[in-house]
Design a protein around this motif. Structure first.
Motif, mmCIF file in Angstrom:
data_model
loop_
_atom_site.group_PDB
_atom_site.id
_atom_site.type_symbol
_atom_site.label_atom_id
_atom_site.label_comp_id
_atom_site.label_asym_id
_atom_site.label_seq_id
_atom_site.Cartn_x
_atom_site.Cartn_y
_atom_site.Cartn_z
ATOM 1 N N THR A 13 0.799 -1.227 0.000
ATOM 2 C CA THR A 13 0.000 0.000 0.000
ATOM 3 C C THR A 13 0.831 1.277 0.000
ATOM 4 O OG1 THR A 13 -0.132 -0.126 2.430
ATOM 5 C CG2 THR A 13 -1.946 -1.111 1.168
ATOM 6 N N ALA A 14 2.152 1.163 0.134
ATOM 7 C CA ALA A 14 3.020 2.340 0.120
ATOM 8 C C ALA A 14 4.116 2.143 -0.915
ATOM 9 C CB ALA A 14 3.646 2.555 1.507
ATOM 10 N N GLY A 15 4.390 3.171 -1.675
ATOM 11 C CA GLY A 15 5.444 3.069 -2.679
ATOM 12 C C GLY A 15 6.819 3.169 -2.040
ATOM 13 N N LEU A 16 7.581 2.099 -2.091
ATOM 14 C CA LEU A 16 8.915 2.060 -1.501
ATOM 15 C C LEU A 16 9.959 2.014 -2.612
ATOM 16 C CD1 LEU A 16 8.353 -0.568 1.334
ATOM 17 C CD2 LEU A 16 8.044 1.915 1.437
ATOM 18 N N PRO A 17 11.040 2.751 -2.495
ATOM 19 C CA PRO A 17 12.055 2.749 -3.560
ATOM 20 C C PRO A 17 12.774 1.415 -3.651
ATOM 21 C CG PRO A 17 12.821 4.008 -1.656
ATOM 22 C CD PRO A 17 11.381 3.680 -1.408
ATOM 23 N N GLN A 18 13.093 1.023 -4.870
ATOM 24 C CA GLN A 18 13.887 -0.182 -5.140
ATOM 25 C C GLN A 18 13.188 -1.468 -4.704
ATOM 26 O OE1 GLN A 18 17.187 -0.171 -6.601
ATOM 27 N NE2 GLN A 18 16.650 1.934 -7.068
ATOM 28 N N ARG A 19 11.860 -1.467 -4.669
ATOM 29 C CA ARG A 19 11.130 -2.657 -4.219
ATOM 30 C C ARG A 19 9.959 -2.979 -5.145
ATOM 31 N NH1 ARG A 19 15.000 -2.620 -1.504
ATOM 32 N NH2 ARG A 19 15.249 -3.082 0.724
ATOM 33 N N VAL A 20 10.079 -2.673 -6.432
ATOM 34 C CA VAL A 20 8.912 -2.816 -7.312
ATOM 35 C C VAL A 20 8.469 -4.273 -7.430
ATOM 36 C CG1 VAL A 20 10.280 -2.931 -9.456
ATOM 37 C CG2 VAL A 20 7.912 -2.136 -9.518
ATOM 38 N N LEU A 21 9.398 -5.191 -7.525
ATOM 39 C CA LEU A 21 9.031 -6.599 -7.670
ATOM 40 C C LEU A 21 8.401 -7.129 -6.390
ATOM 41 C CD1 LEU A 21 8.903 -9.378 -8.878
ATOM 42 C CD2 LEU A 21 11.399 -9.513 -8.803
ATOM 43 N N TYR A 22 9.045 -6.878 -5.279
ATOM 44 C CA TYR A 22 8.497 -7.300 -3.988
ATOM 45 C C TYR A 22 7.122 -6.670 -3.762
ATOM 46 C CZ TYR A 22 8.281 -7.970 1.097
ATOM 47 O OH TYR A 22 7.907 -8.307 2.375
ATOM 48 N N SER A 23 6.991 -5.380 -4.061
ATOM 49 C CA SER A 23 5.721 -4.683 -3.865
ATOM 50 C C SER A 23 4.614 -5.290 -4.710
ATOM 51 C CB SER A 23 5.878 -3.197 -4.202
ATOM 52 O OG SER A 23 6.811 -2.583 -3.338
ATOM 53 N N ALA A 24 4.942 -5.654 -5.940
ATOM 54 C CA ALA A 24 3.944 -6.267 -6.817
ATOM 55 C C ALA A 24 3.424 -7.566 -6.220
ATOM 56 C CB ALA A 24 4.551 -6.516 -8.193
ATOM 57 N N THR A 25 4.323 -8.372 -5.663
ATOM 58 C CA THR A 25 3.871 -9.645 -5.085
ATOM 59 C C THR A 25 3.042 -9.419 -3.833
ATOM 60 O OG1 THR A 25 5.866 -10.014 -3.707
ATOM 61 C CG2 THR A 25 5.915 -10.828 -5.985
ATOM 62 N N LYS A 26 3.421 -8.452 -3.010
ATOM 63 C CA LYS A 26 2.683 -8.234 -1.764
ATOM 64 C C LYS A 26 1.351 -7.536 -2.013
ATOM 65 C CE LYS A 26 5.498 -10.383 0.869
ATOM 66 N NZ LYS A 26 5.106 -11.657 1.503
ATOM 67 N N GLY A 27 1.278 -6.715 -3.058
ATOM 68 C CA GLY A 27 -0.015 -6.185 -3.462
ATOM 69 C C GLY A 27 -0.949 -7.302 -3.902
ATOM 70 N N ALA A 28 -0.382 -8.279 -4.587
ATOM 71 C CA ALA A 28 -1.177 -9.435 -4.994
ATOM 72 C C ALA A 28 -1.665 -10.226 -3.784
ATOM 73 C CB ALA A 28 -0.354 -10.332 -5.915
ATOM 74 N N VAL A 29 -0.814 -10.356 -2.760
ATOM 75 C CA VAL A 29 -1.225 -11.072 -1.548
ATOM 76 C C VAL A 29 -2.394 -10.354 -0.878
ATOM 77 C CG1 VAL A 29 -0.503 -11.788 0.763
ATOM 78 C CG2 VAL A 29 1.044 -12.092 -1.174
ATOM 79 N N HIS A 30 -2.340 -9.032 -0.825
ATOM 80 C CA HIS A 30 -3.453 -8.259 -0.258
ATOM 81 C C HIS A 30 -4.750 -8.555 -1.018
ATOM 82 C CE1 HIS A 30 -5.020 -4.359 1.615
ATOM 83 N NE2 HIS A 30 -5.961 -4.717 0.760
ATOM 84 N N ALA A 31 -4.693 -8.479 -2.348
ATOM 85 C CA ALA A 31 -5.883 -8.724 -3.159
ATOM 86 C C ALA A 31 -6.364 -10.166 -3.027
ATOM 87 C CB ALA A 31 -5.585 -8.395 -4.619
ATOM 88 N N MET A 32 -5.425 -11.109 -3.009
ATOM 89 C CA MET A 32 -5.787 -12.515 -2.838
ATOM 90 C C MET A 32 -6.510 -12.753 -1.517
ATOM 91 S SD MET A 32 -2.367 -14.533 -4.088
ATOM 92 C CE MET A 32 -2.981 -16.135 -3.577
ATOM 93 N N THR A 33 -6.045 -12.074 -0.470
ATOM 94 C CA THR A 33 -6.664 -12.244 0.842
ATOM 95 C C THR A 33 -8.142 -11.885 0.799
ATOM 96 O OG1 THR A 33 -4.576 -11.826 1.986
ATOM 97 C CG2 THR A 33 -6.607 -11.475 3.240
ATOM 98 N N LEU A 34 -8.457 -10.760 0.172
ATOM 99 C CA LEU A 34 -9.855 -10.341 0.079
ATOM 100 C C LEU A 34 -10.678 -11.333 -0.742
ATOM 101 C CD1 LEU A 34 -9.366 -6.501 -0.507
ATOM 102 C CD2 LEU A 34 -9.627 -7.734 1.656
ATOM 103 N N ALA A 35 -10.116 -11.784 -1.858
ATOM 104 C CA ALA A 35 -10.842 -12.719 -2.715
ATOM 105 C C ALA A 35 -11.023 -14.074 -2.036
ATOM 106 C CB ALA A 35 -10.100 -12.887 -4.044
ATOM 107 N N MET A 36 -9.986 -14.554 -1.344
ATOM 108 C CA MET A 36 -10.093 -15.819 -0.626
ATOM 109 C C MET A 36 -11.121 -15.721 0.494
ATOM 110 S SD MET A 36 -6.023 -16.712 -0.490
ATOM 111 C CE MET A 36 -6.153 -17.973 0.775
ATOM 112 N N ALA A 37 -11.143 -14.576 1.188
ATOM 113 C CA ALA A 37 -12.133 -14.384 2.246
ATOM 114 C C ALA A 37 -13.552 -14.454 1.689
ATOM 115 C CB ALA A 37 -11.902 -13.042 2.941
#
Length: 249
Positions: A136-160
């Motif tokens: 949920t926050a833009g962090l420098p030098q973490r675009v790949l990691y951020s993309a995966t963790k954004g997906a985890v957030h979205a997956m959590t809502l969909a799984m729920a």
């Protein structure tokens, strides 16, 4: 009675860092725990270490069966296994993108799929996924990691949404930078580890890194039957990064 008396939890990435802290907190709350990891460490009467790889469905299926056979079922799954990469979109090749997505995103799907037959038999079924403030926050030098963790957030809502009708609660935690061996290894790869650590500490409003046991207590809350009305929730454990906008010193 302890908070998790009689319940069985599985923690992926449970051999170190946040995962290990979660396993210890769960045992302290009365649970028996299956620790799934490439190197799961040693076992006790309450802890079953199971070598497992979240990129291998058959490995996870065998691991869940082993935990259920030892302890009589599975009530809680903590999807904590994860990896990271540093850089902008220009710095990681396709293979690195696929590797991170395979572990951090598809690994959660595989693990939950392997556990579902056991969770469906539990009257206190809960899944807790490890996302990140990077979702949920833009962090420098973490675009790949951020993309995966954004997906985890979205997956959590969909799984729920998918499992609420079956009585399976799904939530996620979103830690800030946690003081773990994993973060230590990332810092060691930088040109100025001490300076980079100081910068990581300074960007969190509390002025320090988050402790692994603080994250574990949040996971315990989300997994506990005492939070039976909590599902589809993302809980920040980030030293105030998500909610605070402080003036510069």
């Amino acid at each position: 009675m302890a908070e998790l008396d009689g319940l069985v939890a599985v923690v992926t990435g449970g051999g170190s860092g946040i995962g290990r802290a979660c396993a210890e907190a769960f045992v302290g709350a009365g649970a028996r725990v299956g620790v799934l990891d490439i190197d799961p460490g040693d076992g006790t009467d309450a802890v079953l270490p199971v070598p497992a790889d979240v990129t291998d469905q058959a490995s996870l299926d065998r691991a869940m069966a082993a935990v259920a056979e030892r302890f009589g079922g599975i009530d809680i799954v903590v999807n904590n296994a994860g990896i990271s990469s540093v850089g902008t979109v220009a710095d990681n090749d396709d293979a690195e993108w696929h590797r991170n997505l395979d572990v951090n995103v598809v690994g959660i799907a595989r693990t939950t799929k392997a556990a579902l037959p056991y969770l469906r038999r539990s009257s206190h079924a809960a899944v807790v996924n490890t996302s990140s403030i990077a979702a949920t926050a833009g962090l420098p030098q973490r675009v790949l990691y951020s993309a995966t963790k954004g997906a985890v957030h979205a997956m959590t809502l969909a799984m729920a949404a998918d499992f609420v009708g079956e009585g399976i609660r799904v939530n996620c935690i979103e830690p800030g930078t946690v003081d773990t061996p994993w973060v230590g290894r990332l810092l060691a790869r930088t040109e100025d580890p001490a300076g980079e650590r100081a910068r990581l500490e300074a960007r969190q409003p509390i002025g320090r890194l988050v402790a692994a046991d603080e994250v574990a207590r949040a996971v315990l809350y989300l997994a506990s039957p005492a939070s039976g009305s909590t599902t589809a929730t993302a809980l920040p454990v980030d030293g105030g990064m998500f909610g605070l906008r402080l003036p510069r010193a």
